[in-house]
Design a protein around this motif. Structure first.
Motif, PDB file in Angstrom:
ATOM      1  N   VAL A 149      -0.180  -3.234   2.097  1.00 57.27           N
ATOM      2  CA  VAL A 149       1.225  -3.839   2.912  1.00 57.27           C
ATOM      3  C   VAL A 149       1.161  -4.839   1.944  1.00 57.27           C
ATOM      4  N   ASP A 150       2.563  -5.276   1.199  1.00 53.07           N
ATOM      5  CA  ASP A 150       2.359  -5.875  -0.247  1.00 53.07           C
ATOM      6  C   ASP A 150       2.518  -7.977   0.714  1.00 53.07           C
ATOM      7  N   THR A 151       1.190  -8.273   0.849  1.00 44.02           N
ATOM      8  CA  THR A 151       1.566  -9.521   1.429  1.00 44.02           C
ATOM      9  C   THR A 151       2.775 -10.640   0.577  1.00 44.02           C
ATOM     10  N   SER A 152       3.061 -10.769   0.253  1.00 42.85           N
ATOM     11  CA  SER A 152       4.285 -11.238  -0.479  1.00 42.85           C
ATOM     12  C   SER A 152       5.475 -11.168  -0.109  1.00 42.85           C
ATOM     13  N   THR A 153       5.606  -9.760   0.234  1.00 45.39           N
ATOM     14  CA  THR A 153       7.194  -9.138   0.051  1.00 45.39           C
ATOM     15  C   THR A 153       7.105  -8.228   2.071  1.00 45.39           C
ATOM     16  N   GLY A 154       6.107  -8.151   2.305  1.00 50.74           N
ATOM     17  CA  GLY A 154       5.938  -7.589   3.958  1.00 50.74           C
ATOM     18  C   GLY A 154       6.420  -5.859   4.067  1.00 50.74           C
ATOM     19  N   ILE A 155       6.837  -5.445   2.064  1.00 48.72           N
ATOM     20  CA  ILE A 155       7.073  -3.813   2.101  1.00 48.72           C
ATOM     21  C   ILE A 155       5.250  -3.546   2.555  1.00 48.72           C
ATOM     22  N   VAL A 156       5.414  -1.937   3.533  1.00 47.06           N
ATOM     23  CA  VAL A 156       4.481  -1.393   3.606  1.00 47.06           C
ATOM     24  C   VAL A 156       4.448  -0.087   2.997  1.00 47.06           C
ATOM     25  N   ARG A 157       4.300   0.385   1.852  1.00 48.24           N
ATOM     26  CA  ARG A 157       3.808   1.967   1.204  1.00 48.24           C
ATOM     27  C   ARG A 157       2.813   2.440   1.178  1.00 48.24           C
ATOM     28  N   ILE A 158       2.731   3.747   0.823  1.00 50.53           N
ATOM     29  CA  ILE A 158       1.952   4.566   0.928  1.00 50.53           C
ATOM     30  C   ILE A 158       1.274   4.445  -0.822  1.00 50.53           C
ATOM     31  N   ARG A 159      -0.362   4.239  -0.799  1.00 44.06           N
ATOM     32  CA  ARG A 159      -0.930   4.690  -1.839  1.00 44.06           C
ATOM     33  C   ARG A 159      -1.142   5.184  -2.136  1.00 44.06           C
ATOM     34  N   LYS A 160      -1.284   6.116  -2.931  1.00 39.59           N
ATOM     35  CA  LYS A 160      -2.443   7.510  -3.640  1.00 39.59           C
ATOM     36  C   LYS A 160      -3.398   7.252  -3.750  1.00 39.59           C
ATOM     37  N   LEU A 161      -4.405   7.649  -3.414  1.00 43.45           N
ATOM     38  CA  LEU A 161      -5.796   6.856  -3.395  1.00 43.45           C
ATOM     39  C   LEU A 161      -6.560   7.549  -4.380  1.00 43.45           C
ATOM     40  N   VAL A 162      -7.075   7.200  -5.781  1.00 40.56           N
ATOM     41  CA  VAL A 162      -7.653   7.929  -6.810  1.00 40.56           C
ATOM     42  C   VAL A 162      -9.055   8.133  -6.801  1.00 40.56           C
ATOM     43  N   GLN A 163      -9.324   9.380  -7.375  1.00 39.81           N
ATOM     44  CA  GLN A 163     -10.850  10.131  -6.547  1.00 39.81           C
ATOM     45  C   GLN A 163     -11.541   9.970  -7.574  1.00 39.81           C
ATOM     46  N   GLY A 164     -12.598   9.815  -7.622  1.00 41.25           N
ATOM     47  CA  GLY A 164     -13.785   9.896  -8.412  1.00 41.25           C
ATOM     48  C   GLY A 164     -14.171   8.572  -9.235  1.00 41.25           C
ATOM     49  N   GLY A 165     -14.534   7.925  -9.808  1.00 41.49           N
ATOM     50  CA  GLY A 165     -14.351   6.639 -10.660  1.00 41.49           C
ATOM     51  C   GLY A 165     -14.834   6.642 -12.226  1.00 41.49           C
ATOM     52  N   GLY A 166     -14.273   6.524 -13.019  1.00 40.39           N
ATOM     53  CA  GLY A 166     -14.380   6.152 -14.498  1.00 40.39           C
ATOM     54  C   GLY A 166     -13.429   5.490 -14.702  1.00 40.39           C
ATOM     55  N   GLY A 167     -13.581   4.286 -15.337  1.00 40.66           N
ATOM     56  CA  GLY A 167     -12.613   3.729 -15.905  1.00 40.66           C
ATOM     57  C   GLY A 167     -12.667   3.340 -17.269  1.00 40.66           C
TER      58      GLY A 167
END
Length: 118
Positions: A100-118
């Protein structure tokens, strides 16, 4: 002949008339407006507390619950706990997260990123 002319004129006028439907209100705020408690004013805009029990469909097909100016396809505005989902079942994969975007209240599905390196 006179009846035909009146019929044709009446038909043409009715094709260009803009109408709104209001249930329990004489002052609909959208194409379709339901005022459950019958507490909206006859003229002017309803207050925030008067809109709490209203359902409005706008001219572009957006549905507002608790608001007469929906900004998304489904816009729910409530003093607290505006949404309850029952019967949700965990799917086979857990690759996404509901956010949930706290500024707009828009609910979305976010794809999780697997793994860790950045």
């Amino acid at each position: 002949m006179k009846q035909r002319i009146l019929f044709i004129v009446g038909f043409l006028v009715s094709c260009h008339v803009y109408s709104q439907v209001g249930i329990n209100t004489q002052n609909p705020q959208g194409i379709f407006h339901v005022d459950a408690k019958k507490n909206n004013p006859i003229t002017g805009l309803p207050t925030g507390s008067q809109l709490d029990d209203d359902v409005v469909i706008s001219t572009d097909g957006q549905l507002g619950i608790g608001t007469n100016t929906p900004t998304t396809k489904l816009h729910v505005k409530a003093p607290s706990n505006p949404l309850r989902l029952e019967g949700l079942v965990n799917g086979q994969t857990t690759d996404s997260l509901l956010t949930v975007d706290t500024s707009t209240g828009i609910v979305r599905i976010r794809k999780l990123v697997q793994g860790g390196g950045g």
